[in-house]
Scaffold this motif. Structure first.
Motif, mmCIF file in Angstrom:
data_model
loop_
_atom_site.group_PDB
_atom_site.id
_atom_site.type_symbol
_atom_site.label_atom_id
_atom_site.label_comp_id
_atom_site.label_asym_id
_atom_site.label_seq_id
_atom_site.Cartn_x
_atom_site.Cartn_y
_atom_site.Cartn_z
ATOM 1 N N ARG A 148 0.822 -1.212 0.000
ATOM 2 C CA ARG A 148 0.000 0.000 0.000
ATOM 3 C C ARG A 148 0.854 1.258 0.000
ATOM 4 N NH1 ARG A 148 -4.170 -0.870 4.874
ATOM 5 N NH2 ARG A 148 -4.874 1.179 4.168
ATOM 6 N N THR A 160 4.235 3.450 -10.987
ATOM 7 C CA THR A 160 3.651 3.030 -12.267
ATOM 8 C C THR A 160 3.342 1.537 -12.337
ATOM 9 O OG1 THR A 160 5.807 2.659 -13.347
ATOM 10 C CG2 THR A 160 4.881 4.896 -13.428
ATOM 11 N N LYS A 203 1.536 0.689 -8.202
ATOM 12 C CA LYS A 203 0.382 1.557 -7.930
ATOM 13 C C LYS A 203 0.193 1.808 -6.432
ATOM 14 C CE LYS A 203 -0.762 1.278 -12.344
ATOM 15 N NZ LYS A 203 -0.555 2.404 -13.294
ATOM 16 N N ALA A 229 -0.387 3.598 -2.922
ATOM 17 C CA ALA A 229 -1.297 4.698 -2.582
ATOM 18 C C ALA A 229 -0.591 5.804 -1.807
ATOM 19 C CB ALA A 229 -2.471 4.167 -1.755
ATOM 20 N N HIS A 230 0.560 5.482 -1.239
ATOM 21 C CA HIS A 230 1.284 6.455 -0.422
ATOM 22 C C HIS A 230 2.783 6.355 -0.677
ATOM 23 C CE1 HIS A 230 -2.431 6.679 1.987
ATOM 24 N NE2 HIS A 230 -2.393 5.347 1.976
ATOM 25 N N SER A 283 -0.361 11.350 -10.544
ATOM 26 C CA SER A 283 -1.054 10.495 -9.581
ATOM 27 C C SER A 283 -1.530 11.284 -8.372
ATOM 28 C CB SER A 283 -0.134 9.348 -9.141
ATOM 29 O OG SER A 283 0.160 8.491 -10.224
ATOM 30 N N SER A 300 -4.489 13.378 -9.328
ATOM 31 C CA SER A 300 -5.663 12.545 -9.597
ATOM 32 C C SER A 300 -6.177 11.858 -8.338
ATOM 33 C CB SER A 300 -5.320 11.485 -10.652
ATOM 34 O OG SER A 300 -4.916 12.081 -11.868
ATOM 35 N N ASP A 301 -5.587 12.204 -7.182
ATOM 36 C CA ASP A 301 -5.969 11.599 -5.889
ATOM 37 C C ASP A 301 -5.749 10.102 -5.853
ATOM 38 O OD1 ASP A 301 -6.723 14.008 -4.701
ATOM 39 O OD2 ASP A 301 -8.755 13.886 -5.504
ATOM 40 N N LEU A 302 -4.768 9.636 -6.616
ATOM 41 C CA LEU A 302 -4.404 8.218 -6.580
ATOM 42 C C LEU A 302 -3.194 7.966 -5.692
ATOM 43 C CD1 LEU A 302 -4.747 7.423 -10.401
ATOM 44 C CD2 LEU A 302 -6.392 6.896 -8.568
ATOM 45 N N LEU A 303 -2.541 9.048 -5.278
ATOM 46 C CA LEU A 303 -1.306 8.936 -4.505
ATOM 47 C C LEU A 303 -1.208 10.112 -3.540
ATOM 48 C CD1 LEU A 303 1.593 7.643 -4.139
ATOM 49 C CD2 LEU A 303 2.353 9.235 -5.931
ATOM 50 N N THR A 304 -0.770 9.831 -2.319
ATOM 51 C CA THR A 304 -0.509 10.898 -1.357
ATOM 52 C C THR A 304 0.937 10.808 -0.880
ATOM 53 O OG1 THR A 304 -1.289 9.545 0.505
ATOM 54 C CG2 THR A 304 -2.893 11.016 -0.539
#
Length: 216
Positions: free
Chosen positions: A41, A96, A99, A101-102, A183, A186-190
């Motif tokens: 994650r 990439t 994927k 999330a953080h 990312s 696009s709120d796919l990654l913080t």
């Protein structure tokens, strides 16, 4: 391969202890990880320092974190120049392919790399200025951070501030990678910044509103 020697006995004994306990008690989980691949994650970017044990701090199990360690937990700017960029490759793969999330950048107290950068930039480590110094050229990534803290009078406070800057610089540089920026937007990654006080076991996080580090 005449330079290669058998493992020291203490490491062999530790491995055997792990295999007979942790592995044996969680055999199904390890087989699941092998068969299903990794799906972490979060990516952790931390220092090589042996005292920084991120999986222990968060009580993480195998398969939870994609971990990259380097001197002073630095991320260089995006440079698609065809060179060999280990940290950039790890970031690319995490974002990439995996994927995640953080992405969490973890700095720490008493960082030798940061102190080396401080000494180099202040003219007290000429060896690090040599073109042949891998450490020195790596610490060039943090030179902009040194410029932001160089006027702090107390040296200990200045070095501590530079440890914080190492985290901030890495986060700023992460946003120069197009796939990271996309990312994040696009709120796919913080992105997250942490600093660990080794002696106190304390953890501070970067507050996006104030730009300062506050207790977790």
């Amino acid at each position: 391969m005449s330079v290669v020697k058998p493992l020291p006995n203490y490491l062999v004994q530790r491995y055997r202890g792990w295999k007979a306990t942790t592995y044996d008690n969680n055999k199904a989980w390890y087989r699941h990880l092998s068969n299903e691949g990794q799906h972490p994650r979060a990516m952790i970017i931390s220092c090589c320092d042996s005292r920084v044990h991120v999986t222990a701090i968060f009580g993480a199990d195998s398969g939870e974190f994609f971990i990259h360690r380097n001197i002073a937990n630095l991320v260089p700017p995006y440079e698609p120049d065809g060179g060999r960029h280990g940290t950039s490759a790890a970031v690319e793969y995490a974002v990439t392919a995996l994927k995640v999330a953080h992405i969490v950048v973890v700095g720490h107290s008493s960082c030798g790399g940061v102190k080396g950068c401080h000494d180099m930039c202040s003219g007290h480590a000429p060896a690090l200025e040599e073109p042949t110094s891998f450490v020195g050229r790596w610490m060039d990534v943090l030179r902009p951070g040194y410029e932001r803290v160089k006027d702090i009078e107390d040296e200990a406070e200045r070095v501590r501030a530079l440890e914080y800057e190492a985290v901030k610089t890495s986060i700023d540089n992460l946003m120069t990678f197009p796939f990271v920026k996309e990312s994040v937007e696009s709120d796919l990654l913080t992105l997250h910044g942490l600093w660990n006080n080794i002696a106190e076991g304390a953890l501070e996080q970067l507050d996006p509103k104030t730009g300062s580090f506050v207790p977790v």
